[in-house]
Enzyme design. Structure first.
Site, PDB file in Angstrom:
ATOM      1  N   LYS A 190       0.847  -1.194   0.000  1.00 55.49           N
ATOM      2  CA  LYS A 190       0.000   0.000   0.000  1.00 55.49           C
ATOM      3  C   LYS A 190       0.880   1.241   0.000  1.00 55.49           C
ATOM      4  CE  LYS A 190      -1.718   2.755   2.994  1.00 55.49           C
ATOM      5  NZ  LYS A 190      -1.804   4.045   2.245  1.00 55.49           N
ATOM      6  N   GLU A 244       4.091   6.865  15.971  1.00 53.18           N
ATOM      7  CA  GLU A 244       2.782   6.631  16.576  1.00 53.18           C
ATOM      8  C   GLU A 244       2.052   5.491  15.878  1.00 53.18           C
ATOM      9  OE1 GLU A 244       4.033   9.565  15.745  1.00 53.18           O
ATOM     10  OE2 GLU A 244       4.461  10.235  17.790  1.00 53.18           O
ATOM     11  N   GLY A 246       3.459   3.186  14.000  1.00 52.02           N
ATOM     12  CA  GLY A 246       4.247   1.981  14.223  1.00 52.02           C
ATOM     13  C   GLY A 246       3.913   1.324  15.548  1.00 52.02           C
ATOM     14  N   CYS A 297      13.155  10.922   7.360  1.00 52.81           N
ATOM     15  CA  CYS A 297      13.172  10.388   8.721  1.00 52.81           C
ATOM     16  C   CYS A 297      14.547  10.503   9.364  1.00 52.81           C
ATOM     17  CB  CYS A 297      12.695   8.946   8.724  1.00 52.81           C
ATOM     18  SG  CYS A 297      13.595   7.870   7.585  1.00 52.81           S
ATOM     19  N   GLU A 392       9.863  15.271  16.247  1.00 49.03           N
ATOM     20  CA  GLU A 392      10.154  15.291  14.817  1.00 49.03           C
ATOM     21  C   GLU A 392       9.233  16.290  14.119  1.00 49.03           C
ATOM     22  OE1 GLU A 392      11.077  11.959  11.427  1.00 49.03           O
ATOM     23  OE2 GLU A 392       9.279  11.682  12.650  1.00 49.03           O
TER      24      GLU A 392
END
Length: 780
Positions: A190, A244, A246, A297, A392
């Site tokens: 996806k 979050e 994950g 990231c 982040e």
């Protein structure tokens, strides 16, 4: 501007890339896309628009996958998997090579489509994303070819559900699909809701390559579709995205038996020492934080500057920021393109606006009037605890503070819940290589940034997730042992009468911090021999005892810094002392378990200690073959503190099989002993006490596994959790591990041959280590 004007002013002109071919490809599909299932595109259904973030214009309409769509994609992958596996390494390699070639043939189309859909500068898509995606398919074609010989004891996992983010749409697809296919798996992928077009173009080249139907399936949609993929009957989930989400996936898959890898967020430190090449460090910062608009990231979003050069660095950095070119990402002279969506712009703006600390410098650049743009921003003088230093931002915002000593630099760098990447700038290679191993990060760049290659695994520690993408270590996530496990047989505690077998009362205590300790709760339980006689009492550990054991393990951090040679000597010493008492231990095991296998278990335990003593100074890292004038070191490091629920069966051998590889690699352990036969472990404490094992390196708890598992696996200062206990404990451990997203290794109710485990010794060593890739470019 005319050419003469540009020549006189030395300003950049425009160099637009044509979008005609990419728009024509969209038009050929009717501007409305279905899913790619079982080798063909489905009829488009209800869905949503995907837009060009630089202009806001609609590019195409995509379909929102229903539950039926996901079910059909998983079913197609399941049907295709046995045939794909049977094709063999060479057969799969041919298809992967074909995909790599087609990515090269259509490279410009992919680059332009990526820029239109994502907003990143065409230079980045053309020169970085697309070539690296090609590289991953070439590299993993080679891995497929080598699998029969180099990974002869491994088999594919099966059907993999894969969910990728919007910041590197095609590259993340390559990172996920290439290794999965190479190892004989099939996939249901996806892509991100915002950026699905290059995944759909990839589906088209899968048909051009003649890829068998059902091997690759792509379903589009929002987060609800991702949830359906996670819940689907697949064998593995690979997710790249926010921490979050994950964490929710970890909780949702707990106890399901699905393999899981997570590549999550980061707040990576960018450390500049006073002896660094400042101009190079500043230029590196441009790549570290303004590459892909900071939507990376592993972006170097926390600048840590040595105090003596802070003013110089900030002055040069502000001047460089003011020269950045922000605008149409289709212009080949643009440095900073568009943010992926207005929602993300609002998120960045909200975080920056809420900040009340430090000094803010916004680059003196012209921002386009339309589209999702945000100016490069620098905020200096922050405190380590400020929100922007901890959270982040995922945008073109750099935050900074200063340090005075190397030790303080390490402390500041590690003062985060993340651990994805780090950068060190220093002309003193001794200093740089001293700092790199101390940083809590899966990848460290020295005098450079954003160096990546398929041969060197990428991934993090802490709340940046677990698992690696690329390299030999990345393949582990897409394979499993060939051996067929059997269901674990439950072993009940022996019931008996209260009459003791020994006239002297024996109450075995917990072993915490090198000392025998009474349980916090003050409770003990009787343990009976197979004949029904009272063999003694053992303590019932509770969550406070777990806490004390974790604190003791953290106090023994110096063990991780000892040499493999020293650790080997101590393991040999443990084996020597156990061997001297072999008869006593064998008799105890026979009395507890019945039968006459005690001597064989003790001998196997001694051999196990010798095996991992031998490995202590031999389980090496490697130098990766990356296209770099320099080296990429794959360093094997201890995980840290390991909590293990030891098996009920083979109470001595199982406990030592968990302990020995862990401490051989420099970890500290908290071991929950066999529930029905705990006295084997408490007797073993006496061996540890006479074998020079430093206090806190090994801690042993006894009691009900159900009372120990959750607090042990959920403790924020435990770095990984293993569980070889009863079937239901696997779910408990995996769910509790979501607290800090620690790695887990659980049995899911499957038995393990503890006597034959030497054949799987490397699995234990791999579970006891973390790979840190340190990139060191060199040359003038």
């Amino acid at each position: 501007m005319t050419v003469s004007d540009i020549f006189a002013s030395m300003e950049y002109g425009v160099a637009p890339e044509s979008a005609a071919d990419a728009l024509a490809w969209i038009a050929e599909q009717g501007g409305h896309f279905g899913h790619f299932i079982d080798g063909a595109f489905t009829t488009p259904g209800e869905g949503f628009e995907t837009r060009n973030p630089a202009t806001g214009e609609t590019l195409a309409r995509l379909s929102q996958a229903t539950q039926d769509d996901v079910d059909r994609a998983v079913a197609a992958a399941r049907r295709a998997q046995p045939r794909w596996e049977k094709l063999g390494g060479h057969g799969r390699a041919r298809f992967l090579y074909a995909l790599a070639r087609l990515l090269q043939k259509h490279s410009r189309l992919f680059a332009v489509l990526e820029t239109l859909d994502n907003g990143k500068p065409i230079r980045e898509a053309r020169d970085i994303d697309i070539p690296l995606a090609q590289r991953h398919f070439y590299f993993h074609a080679g891995m497929a070819q080598l699998m029969p010989t180099e990974l002869a004891d491994r088999a594919p996992i099966g059907v993999c559900g894969q969910i990728i983010p919007w910041n590197f749409p095609l590259l993340m697809l390559a990172w996920k699909i290439a290794p999965a296919l190479a190892m004989g798996n099939t996939v249901v992928l996806k892509p991100a809701e915002y950026t699905s077009l290059t995944a759909l173009l990839f589906a088209e080249i899968c048909t051009q390559a003649g890829l068998p139907k059902g091997v690759v399936n792509i379903v589009t949609g929002d987060g609800a579709v991702g949830e359906r993929v996670v819940a689907a009957p697949v064998d593995k989930i690979a997710f790249t995205g926010s921490t979050e989400v994950g964490r929710r996936i970890r909780e949702q898959t707990a106890g399901s038996g699905k393999a899981l890898t997570l590549e999550l967020g980061g707040k990576s430190p960018y450390i500049v020492f006073d002896d660094a090449d400042i101009d190079s460090a500043v230029e590196g910062l441009v790549d570290a934080i303004w590459f892909n608009q900071g939507q990376v990231c592993c972006a170097g979003s926390r600048l840590l500057v040595h105090e003596p050069v802070a003013d110089v660095v900030y002055k040069k950095l502000r001047a460089r920021m003011d020269k950045l070119r922000v605008g149409d990402p289709m212009d080949k002279n643009i440095d900073v393109g568009a943010i992926v969506d207005p929602v993300q712009v609002n998120h960045i703006s909200g975080l920056v606006s809420a900040n009340r600390s430090g000094d803010t410098h916004v680059a003196a650049v012209t921002i386009p009037e339309t589209g999702s743009f945000y100016p490069p921003t620098l905020i200096t003088g922050l405190n380590p605890a400020d929100t922007l230093m901890q959270e982040e931002i995922f945008g073109p915002v750099l935050v900074s503070t200063t340090f005075r000593t190397p030790a303080e630099a390490v402390q500041l760098a590690n003062n985060t819940r993340y651990g994805l990447a780090a950068t060190v700038w220093s002309e003193n290679i001794n200093l740089a290589l001293d700092i790199a191993p101390k940083l809590a990060a899966g990848i460290v760049w020295i005098n450079g940034t954003n160096m990546m290659d398929a041969a060197a695994g990428f991934g993090g520690v802490r709340e940046s997730g677990f698992g690696r993408e690329g390299g030999w270590e990345g393949l582990a996530a897409y394979t499993k042992p060939k051996s067929k496990p059997k269901p674990l047989r439950k072993i009940a505690r022996v019931a008996g009468k209260a009459s003791p077998t020994d006239a002297i009362d024996r109450t075995a205590k917990l072993y915490i911090g090198g000392k025998q300790a009474r349980p916090d709760g003050g409770y003990s339980t009787p343990v009976f021999n197979k004949s029904g006689g009272l063999a003694g009492h053992v303590s019932l550990a509770n969550r406070k005892d777990v806490r004390n054991a974790v604190e003791a393990a953290h106090g023994a951090v110096a063990w991780s810094k000892t040499t493999g040679h020293l650790r080997a000597q101590i393991l040999y010493y443990i084996a020597e002392n156990l061997s001297a008492r072999a008869g006593e231990f064998a008799a105890r095991l026979n009395a507890l378990q019945g039968g006459t296998n005690g001597a064989a278990e003790v001998e196997a335990t001694v051999q196990r200690l010798f095996t991992y003593a031998a490995w202590a100074d031999k389980f090496d890292g490697q130098i990766h073959g990356v296209p770099l004038r320099g080296v990429a070191l794959g360093m094997k490091e201890p995980v840290g503190v390991i909590g293990a629920i030891c098996p009920d069966e083979a109470p001595l051998l199982g406990l030592v099989s968990c302990m020995a590889p862990a401490i051989a690699m420099g970890n500290r352990v908290i071991l929950a002993a066999s529930e029905p036969f705990p006295l084997a472990a408490t007797d073993f404490v006496q061996v540890l006490e006479t074998s020079d094992v430093p206090a806190g390196v090994v801690n042993i708890l006894t009691g009900d596994h159900a009372d120990i598992a959750a607090p042990l696996a959920g403790h924020m200062d435990v770095d990984t959790a293993w569980c070889f206990g009863a079937a239901g404990l696997s779910e408990t451990v995996e769910k509790a591990a979501a607290s800090n997203l620690k790695r887990t290794w659980v049995n899911h109710g499957q038995a393990r041959d503890w006597y034959g485990v030497d054949a799987e010794g490397r699995f234990f060593l791999e579970a006891a280590t973390e790979v840190k890739n340190v990139w060191i470019p060199y040359g003038e």
